[in-house]
Design a protein around this motif. Structure first.
Motif, PDB file in Angstrom:
ATOM      1  N   GLY A 209       0.816  -1.204   0.000  1.00 55.31           N
ATOM      2  CA  GLY A 209       0.000   0.000   0.000  1.00 55.31           C
ATOM      3  C   GLY A 209       0.851   1.255   0.000  1.00 55.31           C
ATOM      4  N   GLU A 210       1.294   1.678   1.185  1.00 52.40           N
ATOM      5  CA  GLU A 210       2.145   2.857   1.287  1.00 52.40           C
ATOM      6  C   GLU A 210       3.428   2.691   0.479  1.00 52.40           C
ATOM      7  OE1 GLU A 210       1.448   5.728   3.015  1.00 52.40           O
ATOM      8  OE2 GLU A 210      -0.537   4.879   3.335  1.00 52.40           O
ATOM      9  N   GLY A 211       3.852   1.448   0.272  1.00 51.43           N
ATOM     10  CA  GLY A 211       5.096   1.187  -0.452  1.00 51.43           C
ATOM     11  C   GLY A 211       5.050   1.514  -1.924  1.00 51.43           C
ATOM     12  N   GLY A 212       3.842   1.660  -2.507  1.00 55.28           N
ATOM     13  CA  GLY A 212       3.764   2.078  -3.900  1.00 55.28           C
ATOM     14  C   GLY A 212       2.945   1.197  -4.817  1.00 55.28           C
ATOM     15  N   PHE A 213       2.084   0.343  -4.259  1.00 54.72           N
ATOM     16  CA  PHE A 213       1.211  -0.519  -5.061  1.00 54.72           C
ATOM     17  C   PHE A 213       1.987  -1.501  -5.931  1.00 54.72           C
ATOM     18  CE2 PHE A 213      -3.161   1.750  -5.077  1.00 54.72           C
ATOM     19  CZ  PHE A 213      -3.073   1.916  -3.702  1.00 54.72           C
ATOM     20  N   TYR A 214       3.128  -1.949  -5.410  1.00 57.51           N
ATOM     21  CA  TYR A 214       3.840  -3.056  -6.046  1.00 57.51           C
ATOM     22  C   TYR A 214       3.164  -4.355  -5.627  1.00 57.51           C
ATOM     23  CZ  TYR A 214       7.355   0.585  -6.671  1.00 57.51           C
ATOM     24  OH  TYR A 214       8.001   1.747  -7.000  1.00 57.51           O
ATOM     25  N   ASN A 343       8.722   9.821 -20.856  1.00 58.82           N
ATOM     26  CA  ASN A 343       9.903  10.179 -20.076  1.00 58.82           C
ATOM     27  C   ASN A 343       9.565  10.601 -18.649  1.00 58.82           C
ATOM     28  OD1 ASN A 343      11.729   9.678 -22.161  1.00 58.82           O
ATOM     29  ND2 ASN A 343      11.473  11.746 -23.004  1.00 58.82           N
ATOM     30  N   ILE A 344       8.270  10.757 -18.365  1.00 55.14           N
ATOM     31  CA  ILE A 344       7.836  11.166 -17.031  1.00 55.14           C
ATOM     32  C   ILE A 344       7.037  10.055 -16.350  1.00 55.14           C
ATOM     33  CG2 ILE A 344       6.456  12.827 -15.718  1.00 55.14           C
ATOM     34  CD1 ILE A 344       7.046  14.869 -17.943  1.00 55.14           C
ATOM     35  N   ILE A 345       6.148   9.440 -17.094  1.00 55.40           N
ATOM     36  CA  ILE A 345       5.334   8.356 -16.518  1.00 55.40           C
ATOM     37  C   ILE A 345       6.070   7.047 -16.761  1.00 55.40           C
ATOM     38  CG2 ILE A 345       3.129   7.155 -16.603  1.00 55.40           C
ATOM     39  CD1 ILE A 345       1.819   9.796 -17.347  1.00 55.40           C
ATOM     40  N   GLY A 346       6.753   6.591 -15.730  1.00 51.86           N
ATOM     41  CA  GLY A 346       7.578   5.407 -15.876  1.00 51.86           C
ATOM     42  C   GLY A 346       6.795   4.114 -15.850  1.00 51.86           C
ATOM     43  N   ASP A 347       5.703   4.088 -15.073  1.00 52.02           N
ATOM     44  CA  ASP A 347       4.960   2.837 -14.955  1.00 52.02           C
ATOM     45  C   ASP A 347       3.517   3.134 -14.585  1.00 52.02           C
ATOM     46  OD1 ASP A 347       4.792   0.027 -15.041  1.00 52.02           O
ATOM     47  OD2 ASP A 347       4.978  -0.125 -12.871  1.00 52.02           O
ATOM     48  N   VAL A 348       2.627   2.328 -15.124  1.00 48.39           N
ATOM     49  CA  VAL A 348       1.215   2.307 -14.753  1.00 48.39           C
ATOM     50  C   VAL A 348       0.896   0.876 -14.363  1.00 48.39           C
ATOM     51  CG1 VAL A 348      -1.157   2.560 -15.575  1.00 48.39           C
ATOM     52  CG2 VAL A 348       0.584   4.199 -16.301  1.00 48.39           C
ATOM     53  N   ARG A 349       0.298   0.678 -13.200  1.00 55.35           N
ATOM     54  CA  ARG A 349       0.023  -0.688 -12.746  1.00 55.35           C
ATOM     55  C   ARG A 349      -1.261  -0.700 -11.912  1.00 55.35           C
ATOM     56  NH1 ARG A 349       4.840   1.137 -10.462  1.00 55.35           N
ATOM     57  NH2 ARG A 349       4.665   1.806  -8.290  1.00 55.35           N
ATOM     58  N   ASN A 350      -1.870  -1.861 -11.839  1.00 52.30           N
ATOM     59  CA  ASN A 350      -3.074  -1.975 -11.015  1.00 52.30           C
ATOM     60  C   ASN A 350      -3.339  -3.418 -10.646  1.00 52.30           C
ATOM     61  OD1 ASN A 350      -4.147  -2.665 -13.778  1.00 52.30           O
ATOM     62  ND2 ASN A 350      -6.083  -2.735 -12.656  1.00 52.30           N
ATOM     63  N   ALA A 351      -4.015  -3.577  -9.523  1.00 50.01           N
ATOM     64  CA  ALA A 351      -4.648  -4.836  -9.130  1.00 50.01           C
ATOM     65  C   ALA A 351      -6.090  -4.464  -8.856  1.00 50.01           C
ATOM     66  CB  ALA A 351      -3.982  -5.425  -7.889  1.00 50.01           C
ATOM     67  N   GLY A 352      -6.959  -4.691  -9.831  1.00 45.67           N
ATOM     68  CA  GLY A 352      -8.333  -4.234  -9.692  1.00 45.67           C
ATOM     69  C   GLY A 352      -8.355  -2.731  -9.541  1.00 45.67           C
ATOM     70  N   ALA A 353      -8.994  -2.265  -8.466  1.00 45.89           N
ATOM     71  CA  ALA A 353      -9.126  -0.826  -8.227  1.00 45.89           C
ATOM     72  C   ALA A 353      -8.066  -0.305  -7.265  1.00 45.89           C
ATOM     73  CB  ALA A 353     -10.520  -0.498  -7.720  1.00 45.89           C
ATOM     74  N   MET A 354      -6.919  -0.956  -7.207  1.00 44.44           N
ATOM     75  CA  MET A 354      -5.701  -0.387  -6.631  1.00 44.44           C
ATOM     76  C   MET A 354      -4.830  -0.013  -7.821  1.00 44.44           C
ATOM     77  SD  MET A 354      -4.703  -2.816  -3.361  1.00 44.44           S
ATOM     78  CE  MET A 354      -3.535  -1.670  -2.599  1.00 44.44           C
ATOM     79  N   ILE A 355      -4.792   1.280  -8.147  1.00 38.77           N
ATOM     80  CA  ILE A 355      -4.173   1.744  -9.380  1.00 38.77           C
ATOM     81  C   ILE A 355      -3.063   2.727  -9.035  1.00 38.77           C
ATOM     82  CG2 ILE A 355      -4.621   2.801 -11.635  1.00 38.77           C
ATOM     83  CD1 ILE A 355      -7.735   2.239  -9.938  1.00 38.77           C
ATOM     84  N   VAL A 396       4.947   8.127  -6.409  1.00 37.98           N
ATOM     85  CA  VAL A 396       3.791   7.395  -6.915  1.00 37.98           C
ATOM     86  C   VAL A 396       2.501   8.115  -6.519  1.00 37.98           C
ATOM     87  CG1 VAL A 396       2.504   5.210  -6.810  1.00 37.98           C
ATOM     88  CG2 VAL A 396       5.020   5.189  -6.815  1.00 37.98           C
ATOM     89  N   ILE A 397       1.579   8.220  -7.453  1.00 38.78           N
ATOM     90  CA  ILE A 397       0.201   8.607  -7.152  1.00 38.78           C
ATOM     91  C   ILE A 397      -0.639   7.345  -7.190  1.00 38.78           C
ATOM     92  CG2 ILE A 397      -1.845   9.827  -7.974  1.00 38.78           C
ATOM     93  CD1 ILE A 397       0.081  11.755  -6.806  1.00 38.78           C
ATOM     94  N   ARG A 398      -1.393   7.120  -6.123  1.00 37.23           N
ATOM     95  CA  ARG A 398      -2.266   5.943  -6.072  1.00 37.23           C
ATOM     96  C   ARG A 398      -3.722   6.380  -6.175  1.00 37.23           C
ATOM     97  NH1 ARG A 398      -1.983   4.333   0.410  1.00 37.23           N
ATOM     98  NH2 ARG A 398      -1.346   6.385   1.111  1.00 37.23           N
ATOM     99  N   PHE A 399      -4.495   5.590  -6.866  1.00 41.09           N
ATOM    100  CA  PHE A 399      -5.910   5.844  -7.034  1.00 41.09           C
ATOM    101  C   PHE A 399      -6.679   4.749  -6.309  1.00 41.09           C
ATOM    102  CE2 PHE A 399      -3.580   7.510 -10.613  1.00 41.09           C
ATOM    103  CZ  PHE A 399      -4.124   8.772 -10.836  1.00 41.09           C
TER     104      PHE A 399
END
Length: 425
Positions: A209-214, A343-355, A396-399
């Motif tokens: 969670g706080e770690g960055g949604f890895y 060059n700015i958005i390095g990664d987009v990831r999600n597990a369901g609605a943890m984005i 990281v911004i988390r949604f």
């Protein structure tokens, strides 16, 4: 009343350690929208940090709480218990992944749930050691700070922490940490720090969670389960942020096809009412003697009533499936942005609605861009959007929207997000 006036009063009355993201003082909220004391509307992409999965003020949760308030608000479940606590425990036991008979206990916060997992694990195994992961977040009490694998801001000035706690790398493809490396480091801890026969438990978030949604892969969780079985170590799954339909299943680790020995539950359990739980294999849960577990407010009757309503809403409104749809909708927006700003958005990831979206400089994973995450959260708040940042590097911004959020509200919020992003870059 003005937000700024309340912020000044807050800074005088409340310790600075309990900070707030922005001077947004809530007057009322419905589903995924908040209105502040000045009457300004805000779209909420945080859901109280994954608490109101069923949305602010869900009618069914509200009705259940109102009905309970007419009957009684507190007797202490350890003194004069009530049926709703038994029923909620039964539902948790049935929902927990795996076929082994389960039992539950109720506490008040997620940190308490983690603390009690450690107590139960030590009582059952007779061993002291606990292994956690770098980047993990498990709470702000002394024991859970010790388990948390991120120093700033959670540990600064608060040590010393309990002994017999050890940390290992969390496998992370994006940051170049393989499963093999993480497991090899775990074996090294057994060689250099503590023999496995003295380890009571390994605790892991299936999605940090706080770690960055890895996200821990199914294969890693399966290997961890096998390693624990080999050495008689208990496996604790911290589902506080990932649970209650958030990732597309009731609890995230069921997607890996494994069964935890102990599991924490909080946040989304009761639609905003403070209640948390430990759920685990019955023989393990019964290790502590009577009176060894508990708390005055644990299993609040109001929280239990809300929790039962949340279970109904998740089932009736198919929120597990809805979480996947919500996640896909966010990812579509973010992937389009990533294509425009690689060059700015390095990664987009999600597990369901943890984005999550991760910011870097020059497209380089080794050049995190925490300033942008911080500035974007602040600017979004000024423009009527609640955003949360996170990450071990702060970039990281988390949604975490309500799972009941309307798709047009997602689109409206993402337009604000894109506009703020473009103004900053």
């Amino acid at each position: 009343m003005k937000n700024a006036d309340l912020q000044k009063r807050k800074e005088v009355a409340i310790a600075r350690g309990q900070g707030n993201m922005a001077p947004l003082y809530v007057d009322r909220a419905v589903n995924a929208e908040i209105w502040d004391v000045e009457g300004k509307r805000h779209i909420d992409f945080g859901a109280g940090i994954a608490v109101v999965n069923t949305g602010h003020n869900h009618p069914k949760v509200k009705a259940a709480v109102q009905a309970q308030l007419e009957r009684f608000t507190h007797t202490c479940v350890m003194v004069s218990p009530y049926e709703s606590a038994v029923e909620l425990a039964e539902k948790l036991n049935a929902a927990a992944p795996g076929d082994t008979p389960k039992k539950s206990i109720f506490v008040t916060t997620g940190a308490e749930a983690v603390e009690n997992c450690v107590k139960i694990a030590r009582a059952h195994t007779g061993r002291p050691g606990i292994i956690a992961f770098n980047g993990g977040f498990h709470g702000r009490t002394n024991m859970t700070m010790g388990l948390t694998g991120k120093v700033n801001p959670y540990k600064i000035g608060f040590g010393p922490f309990p002994s017999d706690i050890f940390h290992v790398p969390f496998p992370n493809d994006y940051l170049g940490i393989t499963e093999e490396q993480a497991l090899a480091d775990l074996q090294m801890r057994f060689t250099c720090d503590i023999e496995p026969s003295r380890v009571a438990a390994i605790i892991i978030e299936p999605v940090q969670g706080e770690g960055g949604f890895y996200m821990a892969s199914a294969s890693f969780l399966q290997k961890l389960r096998a390693l624990c079985d080999e050495h008689g170590i208990l496996l604790i799954l911290d589902e506080i942020q990932a649970g209650f339909a958030r990732t597309g299943t009731m609890f995230c680790h069921e997607q890996a096809g494994i069964e935890a020995d102990l599991m924490t539950a909080a946040k989304g359990i009761a639609g905003g009412f403070p209640i948390a739980a430990v759920v685990g294999k019955a023989d393990i849960m019964d290790a502590p003697i009577p009176g060894g577990l508990g708390g005055t407010y644990g299993g609040s009757p109001v929280g239990c009533a809300a929790g039962l309503a949340v279970f109904d809403v998740i089932e009736e409104e198919k929120l597990c499936e809805r979480a996947v749809q919500v996640g896909d909708h966010f990812v579509k927006h973010l992937t389009e942005m990533q294509q425009a700003y690689p060059n700015i958005i390095g990664d987009v990831r999600n597990a369901g609605a943890m984005i999550a979206v991760e910011f870097v400089h020059d497209g380089d994973v080794n050049k995190p861009y925490p300033e942008l995450a911080k500035q974007l959260s602040a600017k979004a708040a000024e423009n009527g959007l609640v955003l949360l940042s996170c990450g071990i590097r702060g970039n990281v911004i988390r949604f975490l929207p309500a799972l009941t959020i309307e798709m047009d509200i997602i689109d409206e919020g993402m337009e604000i997000f894109k506009r703020c992003f473009k103004e900053l870059v």
